[in-house]
Scaffold this active site. Structure first.
Site, PDB file in Angstrom:
ATOM      1  N   GLY A   1      47.331-109.481  39.122  1.00  0.00           N
ATOM      2  CA  GLY A   1      47.154-108.342  38.221  1.00  0.00           C
ATOM      3  C   GLY A   1      46.870-107.053  38.968  1.00  0.00           C
ATOM      4  O   GLY A   1      46.796-107.022  40.201  1.00  0.00           O
ATOM      5  N   PRO A   2      46.692-105.953  38.215  1.00  0.00           N
ATOM      6  CA  PRO A   2      46.494-104.641  38.845  1.00  0.00           C
ATOM      7  C   PRO A   2      45.229-104.568  39.701  1.00  0.00           C
ATOM      8  O   PRO A   2      45.209-103.891  40.725  1.00  0.00           O
ATOM      9  CB  PRO A   2      46.406-103.674  37.655  1.00  0.00           C
ATOM     10  CG  PRO A   2      46.166-104.531  36.450  1.00  0.00           C
ATOM     11  CD  PRO A   2      46.742-105.868  36.745  1.00  0.00           C
ATOM     12  N   GLY A   3      44.169-105.272  39.299  1.00  0.00           N
ATOM     13  CA  GLY A   3      42.918-105.235  40.069  1.00  0.00           C
ATOM     14  C   GLY A   3      43.107-105.825  41.454  1.00  0.00           C
ATOM     15  O   GLY A   3      42.712-105.236  42.462  1.00  0.00           O
TER      16      GLY A   3
ATOM     17  N   CYS B   1      41.047-115.916  46.062  1.00  0.00           N
ATOM     18  CA  CYS B   1      41.784-117.155  45.752  1.00  0.00           C
ATOM     19  C   CYS B   1      42.317-117.774  47.046  1.00  0.00           C
ATOM     20  O   CYS B   1      42.245-118.991  47.250  1.00  0.00           O
ATOM     21  CB  CYS B   1      42.911-116.883  44.765  1.00  0.00           C
ATOM     22  SG  CYS B   1      44.123-115.691  45.348  1.00  0.00           S
TER      23      CYS B   1
ATOM     24  N   LYS C   1      45.119-103.578  43.749  1.00  0.00           N
ATOM     25  CA  LYS C   1      44.345-102.455  44.302  1.00  0.00           C
ATOM     26  C   LYS C   1      43.439-102.922  45.434  1.00  0.00           C
ATOM     27  O   LYS C   1      43.007-102.136  46.261  1.00  0.00           O
ATOM     28  CB  LYS C   1      43.466-101.838  43.208  1.00  0.00           C
ATOM     29  CG  LYS C   1      44.194-100.911  42.274  1.00  0.00           C
ATOM     30  CD  LYS C   1      43.164-100.039  41.534  1.00  0.00           C
ATOM     31  CE  LYS C   1      43.758 -99.415  40.297  1.00  0.00           C
ATOM     32  NZ  LYS C   1      43.430-100.169  39.062  1.00  0.00           N
ATOM     33  N   ASN C   2      43.109-104.201  45.416  1.00  0.00           N
ATOM     34  CA  ASN C   2      42.135-104.743  46.376  1.00  0.00           C
ATOM     35  C   ASN C   2      42.773-105.491  47.544  1.00  0.00           C
ATOM     36  O   ASN C   2      42.107-106.293  48.191  1.00  0.00           O
ATOM     37  CB  ASN C   2      41.204-105.738  45.656  1.00  0.00           C
ATOM     38  CG  ASN C   2      40.203-105.090  44.717  1.00  0.00           C
ATOM     39  OD1 ASN C   2      39.493-105.776  44.008  1.00  0.00           O
ATOM     40  ND2 ASN C   2      40.149-103.777  44.706  1.00  0.00           N
TER      41      ASN C   2
END
Length: 303
Positions: free
Chosen positions: A163-165, A130, A168-169
């Site tokens: 979000g969680p994804g 983004c 983590k990234n």
């Protein structure tokens, strides 16, 4: 009008927002939403909209892809699983639009290089991040006027929209964005910083772009180029706007942007979702138009 059928992997913030955008598309028809948690809000929403769902991950989708005519798949999961997802989808003869920072395919930032992807028969394109979608057009707007030795982008997003994804990234986010600031934006060296702001009520997405140009900046040409590029981005993200700039300080050119979303899934502060999902939808539409015209025939890729 015939539409190209699509599947979405990852029913989180990005996947759910993307689904809303695809439902308005003249050439794309979302038919599957894939998740791993049967209780996920995104899967429930998709199911209520009459979209087929599976909580068995990509393996739950693969057996149905041919029968349901799925030709384009969007991956909005995590960089860690993307390569495996992509190989399975490509083996079914469908192309992959990657909304994770995995970046195994070429980067795509629509107002800068979407047209270059036409006719190349790519089976996987990466939408950077983004922060990349919001800032790389500005780096490119400067670099097409004069060489940029260094480009630095800072993306500030609300905690609630991440979000969680994505969390983590974070490392992949900064690496992939910096890489695309160079490859797509045209900076010789790129750097990316993400700030996740926990303030309540949530803040709108803010983006700062600094470019160090070679030689004295051509202020008039750079300013014109930036305004032209903003209009291009606004064609698919109407809430993309210049807050301040370009500010010239010696060889440094700074641009301060704000991105307001359409409020399809999360409220309007989450412009970071919109700029990513609108860019992905725009990219998929271009490939879909090629398929509909018979100019692009997708073929299975051996895994």
């Amino acid at each position: 009008m015939k539409k190209i059928k699509c599947a979405l992997i990852g029913p989180g913030n990005i996947g759910t927002d993307l689904l809303a955008k695809l439902q308005r598309s003249p050439v794309l028809e979302p038919v599957w939403m894939v998740g791993i948690d049967p209780a996920s809000d995104g899967l429930k929403r998709a199911s209520e909209m009459g979209i087929k769902t599976t909580a068995e991950g990509v393996d739950g989708l693969i057996p149905h892809m041919k029968a349901d005519g799925v030709q384009i798949v969007f991956d909005a999961t995590s960089a860690y699983v993307h390569a495996e997802n992509s190989a399975k989808v490509n083996a079914q003869g469908a192309m992959m639009i990657d909304l994770t920072p995995a970046a195994i395919g070429p980067y795509c930032v629509p107002p800068v290089n979407l047209k270059q992807h036409v006719g190349r028969r790519e089976m996987n394109v990466n939408m950077v991040t983004c922060g990349g979608q919001a800032t790389i057009p500005m780096v490119y707007a400067v670099s097409r006027v004069q060489p940029v030795a260094y480009g630095e982008i800072v993306a500030t997003v609300s905690s609630r929209s991440v979000g969680p994804g994505t969390r983590k990234n974070i490392d992949e986010f900064t690496r992939t964005t910096a890489g695309a600031v160079e490859k797509v934006g045209g900076a010789r060296q790129g750097k990316a910083i993400i700030i996740i702001n926990p303030a309540e009520p949530p803040l709108i997405m803010r983006d700062t772009v600094h470019c160090l140009v070679e030689g004295k900046p051509d202020e008039a040409a750079i300013t014109q180029s930036i305004h032209d590029m903003i209009r291009e981005v606004q064609k698919y993200v109407p809430g993309y706007k210049l807050v301040n700039g370009p500010v010239f300080d010696g060889q440094r050119v700074s641009v301060f942007m704000e991105v307001e979303g359409l409020g399809d899934y999360l409220p309007k502060y989450a412009g970071n979702l919109d700029i990513m999902t609108a860019a992905a939808a725009r990219t998929a539409e271009m490939f879909a138009e090629e398929i509909l015209k018979g100019e692009l025939v997708l073929e299975p890729v051996a895994a």
